[in-house]
Design a protein around this motif. Sequence first.
Motif, mmCIF file in Angstrom:
data_model
loop_
_atom_site.group_PDB
_atom_site.id
_atom_site.type_symbol
_atom_site.label_atom_id
_atom_site.label_comp_id
_atom_site.label_asym_id
_atom_site.label_seq_id
_atom_site.Cartn_x
_atom_site.Cartn_y
_atom_site.Cartn_z
ATOM 1 N N GLY A 10 0.714 -1.174 0.043
ATOM 2 C CA GLY A 10 -0.032 -0.090 0.054
ATOM 3 C C GLY A 10 0.667 1.286 -0.101
ATOM 4 N N ASP A 12 2.142 4.676 -0.977
ATOM 5 C CA ASP A 12 1.683 6.153 -1.638
ATOM 6 C C ASP A 12 2.737 7.123 -1.134
ATOM 7 O OD1 ASP A 12 -1.183 5.704 -2.092
ATOM 8 O OD2 ASP A 12 -1.277 5.143 -0.033
ATOM 9 N N ASP A 14 3.474 11.227 -2.033
ATOM 10 C CA ASP A 14 2.980 12.701 -2.600
ATOM 11 C C ASP A 14 4.233 13.524 -2.590
ATOM 12 O OD1 ASP A 14 0.302 12.136 -3.031
ATOM 13 O OD2 ASP A 14 -0.266 12.813 -0.677
ATOM 14 N N SER A 19 0.257 13.262 -6.191
ATOM 15 C CA SER A 19 0.471 11.803 -6.005
ATOM 16 C C SER A 19 1.391 11.164 -7.106
ATOM 17 C CB SER A 19 -0.870 11.142 -5.710
ATOM 18 O OG SER A 19 -0.752 9.904 -5.640
ATOM 19 N N ARG A 22 0.782 5.271 -6.177
ATOM 20 C CA ARG A 22 -0.394 5.253 -5.685
ATOM 21 C C ARG A 22 -0.816 3.805 -5.243
ATOM 22 N NH1 ARG A 22 -3.788 8.603 -9.814
ATOM 23 N NH2 ARG A 22 -1.680 8.645 -10.509
ATOM 24 N N GLY A 23 -0.940 3.525 -3.752
ATOM 25 C CA GLY A 23 -1.365 2.207 -3.268
ATOM 26 C C GLY A 23 -0.480 0.952 -4.048
ATOM 27 N N VAL A 57 6.565 8.656 3.225
ATOM 28 C CA VAL A 57 5.668 7.718 2.070
ATOM 29 C C VAL A 57 4.573 7.083 3.233
ATOM 30 C CG1 VAL A 57 7.436 6.770 0.681
ATOM 31 C CG2 VAL A 57 6.972 5.369 2.797
ATOM 32 N N GLY A 59 1.997 3.716 3.946
ATOM 33 C CA GLY A 59 2.124 2.368 3.680
ATOM 34 C C GLY A 59 3.453 1.918 4.229
ATOM 35 N N GLY A 216 2.538 5.808 -11.676
ATOM 36 C CA GLY A 216 2.561 5.375 -10.376
ATOM 37 C C GLY A 216 1.937 4.157 -10.027
ATOM 38 N N LYS A 217 1.662 3.385 -10.858
ATOM 39 C CA LYS A 217 0.869 2.064 -10.821
ATOM 40 C C LYS A 217 1.753 1.087 -11.450
ATOM 41 C CE LYS A 217 -3.628 3.380 -9.597
ATOM 42 N NZ LYS A 217 -4.996 3.904 -10.009
#
Lengths: 261, 332
Positions: A10, A12, A14, A19, A22-23, A57, A59, A216-217
């Motif tokens: 998880g 994250d 910023d 962001s 993300r996750g 961060v 997570g 970001g994924k």
Amino acid sequence: MSGPLLDIAGLDVDLGGTSVVRGLSLSVKTGEFVGLIGPNGAGKSTLLRAIAGLIPVGGTVSVAGERLDRLGTTERALRLAYVPQEHEIAWPVPVETLVALGRTPHRSSFTPLSSRDRQTVKDAMVRMDVARFAKRPATALSGGEKARVLIARALAQDTPLILADEPAAGLDPAYQIALMRVFRDLAGEGRGIIASMHDLGLSARWCTRLVLLNGGKIVADGPPEAVLTPETLRSIYGVSGFFGTAEDGLVVQPLDLVERR
Amino acid sequence: MMASRGYWLLIGGLTFLTFVLFVLSLALGPAGIAFGESLSALFSGDGGPIVLIMQEIRLPRAILGLLTGATLGLSGAVLQGFLRNPLAEPGLVGISSSASLGAVLAIYTGFSAAFPLGLPLAALAGALIAVIVVQALAGSGGVLTVILAGVAVSSFASAMTSLALNLSPNPFAALEIMFWMLGSLADRSMTHVWLATPFILAGWLMLASLGRSLDALTLGADAAASMGVDLNRTRRFAILGTALSVGAATAVAGAIGFVGLVIPHILRPLTGGLQSRLLPASALGGASMILAADILVRFVAPGRDLKLGVLTAIVGAPFFLWLVWKSRRDLL
């Protein structure tokens, strides 16, 4: 050690109100050489800096089952080494002295290098083929030589996990391949490597696993053949490519831009 | 580590040089006292004039020269290493100018005349306020924020000092302020030594503990942090250690420029570019330079009270120019 070497859950990040990651969840085992690929701005460098604990961060990031945010800076430095993208060397330090800086977390204050320290430094220099200019000031070297010296510094840190941001940039083809071999060997010795890369051909041939980032994924994760397909190349990078096989390995060569709809 | 022998020769040589200059500083002065006589008077218990001169005038002067010089050399080396900028010096983070402002306000308000330690205490207070402001401004930001905050504090302190000069009620106060700002070790007492020493030593301890961290910072903040360097602690110690030691040194000796900038430059090539080795060498080099300059001012213009800070700048600036001239090809 039974669990994964690196476990991210998880995550994250910023940066400046945006962001960037993300996750994100990812786990890396020992023996893996993970190539982190993706277009510019996909979050590759940010992910590496987040794993290294350089930016705040959300997570959790764990190495060998221990959460990094609960470890001190030295404890963390004994578990993972990080090679930044920028080749920053502020003062004219001799190469062997610079590589020996990697031993910093292993030494207590005001103690000289132990014989084990010296041996590790020497091995790292031989591995990166920089022992020839051990006495020369690192600031006087060429870009590619500096890059190798800085990677040798990270190897001297002797950590189970090694993170490298664009380590192959600026190296000639022979040294790019040599570096890939070093990373493959280190993985084979029971370490884990994560390197961000832009050279798809190189990553396809040498990484044991590719993680494709976009926005970001993680959009694809697996062996190179599964991640690098004509579809991902077109949809993520916006390029067409040549795919082939040579000497039992995947060959990928981007060819031209494709119109994106 | 490697090439250790040359390094220990350098440290040994600098220690010897500092010791010789310290003894010369004790032995040389306007009152022509024989060498052996002067040194034995240091340890004598009787209250004769020679004993008084040695124990009350020359000893504090020599000790302050040693402390001030080592402080400037050490803090200059730490700041250059921490900021990764060869132009950094104690003045850059606003400490010297704020200490000067404190001293100037003490002279301006008559606080220094009313109370013998008023001036150094006000200067110390100025330095500590500066460090609080710089630390608060810089927050957990990077190197550039520290430099910018230092420049801002430094400019403001200089402006306030100019204002004090501008509004000075009588020309004598203005002259006193001017002279004080030039920097000098003349007419200091053991009281000054006792006042400054605890702060200087505390600052040294903080600065000297940073050697390894500064070595790692050669490769940039990210790489250093990944090697286990606590960047926040390093920044705190560098700024606070400089404030304590340079603040106290400025409080008793005035603003002495150039030593903190030049000494690390001269010694860096001799220490293999490694900051942890540069720190002790630079401290000894700074001490030697101030002791030598303070001996020179007694002979270049005896009776005219040539100020120490003036001499270090007059000798230092051309030397620095020569250094830039010599190394400009490497800089390009």
